[in-house]
Design an enzyme around this catalytic site. Sequence first.
Site, PDB file in Angstrom:
ATOM      1  N   LYS A 109     -19.909  25.075  -2.714  1.00 25.74           N
ATOM      2  CA  LYS A 109     -19.558  26.229  -3.175  1.00 25.74           C
ATOM      3  C   LYS A 109     -18.543  27.089  -2.391  1.00 25.74           C
ATOM      4  CE  LYS A 109     -22.662  29.912  -5.039  1.00 25.74           C
ATOM      5  NZ  LYS A 109     -24.069  30.516  -5.253  1.00 25.74           N
ATOM      6  N   SER A 184     -25.341  31.910  -9.788  1.00 23.75           N
ATOM      7  CA  SER A 184     -23.844  32.239  -8.987  1.00 23.75           C
ATOM      8  C   SER A 184     -23.217  30.837  -8.841  1.00 23.75           C
ATOM      9  CB  SER A 184     -23.883  33.193  -7.921  1.00 23.75           C
ATOM     10  OG  SER A 184     -24.627  32.473  -6.863  1.00 23.75           O
ATOM     11  N   SER A 208     -29.707  31.472  -8.101  1.00 23.71           N
ATOM     12  CA  SER A 208     -28.276  31.042  -8.228  1.00 23.71           C
ATOM     13  C   SER A 208     -28.156  29.674  -8.285  1.00 23.71           C
ATOM     14  CB  SER A 208     -27.634  31.580  -6.611  1.00 23.71           C
ATOM     15  OG  SER A 208     -27.516  33.012  -6.807  1.00 23.71           O
TER      16      SER A 208
END
Length: 275
Positions: A109, A184, A208
């Site tokens: 990420k 996210s 997330s």
Amino acid sequence: MFSWSSAHSRDCAWKQESRKDRVDALSPVYGVPHTDLESKIHGLSLSHLVDGYAEGHFSGYDIIRAYGKRALAAHNATNCLTDLIFDDALTGWDPDTKQPLLGVPISIKDCINVQGCDTTVGYSRNVRRPAARDAAIVRLLRDAGALVYAKTTNPTGLFGCETFSDLFGYTSNPYNAAYAAGGSTGGGAALLAYRGSKIEIGTDIGGSLRAPAHWCGVYGMKASVGRFPGEGCVSCSPGLEGIQIITSPMAHDLADLEEFWKRMMQMQPWKYDRV
């Protein structure tokens, strides 16, 4: 006169152009269908992939090509990648048959430091500020023999149930572009849905990782605090450093997620935050 808006627009344009240049610079081999060997590699479970490399059935280049082709297809369809570091994944890679994640392609990420890549967290102010050092979990993965070969999108400041930023644009759902991939860790979830990575390392505080896994039909599990190292994961906003960011894995297949978790324990990940 200096303008924040003009600086923001300039940096967003630069980052998008830089990413496009990286895509354009890829070898043409990434634009052609899988060979028989690449299809075989791509279909292997995590444990069989590790064993196959250790037994000499294929090379690290074969693995990167097999997963890089799917990652590029995923990006072209969903806009899920921030950095494509396919060739860089093999630079300095020192494989050893005793490593528990030998040859496993892993995406990271955007908010987690990978040396030489920007850690933008979706903010234009972080453009052209490449990380000087890998995050602790990235160091662990490399020590375990993994191939860290891509970074994935997240929304601005990690705040959002959709993955959108002015910096990278909108990451769409891998099954229907009219819908969102979630957030996210939306880029990682979309990439996994395309089988463009074996494992995604994301983060999770309030969903997330779990929400985009649900939206994209993949598997994610939030770790407990301290289970995996968090040093080198950038906070989404000043003042929130006291809330520990929990790094956690995602996978396309539940069996791979379970196997990854077991193999990570062999590396005693809780020790890496101290290094």
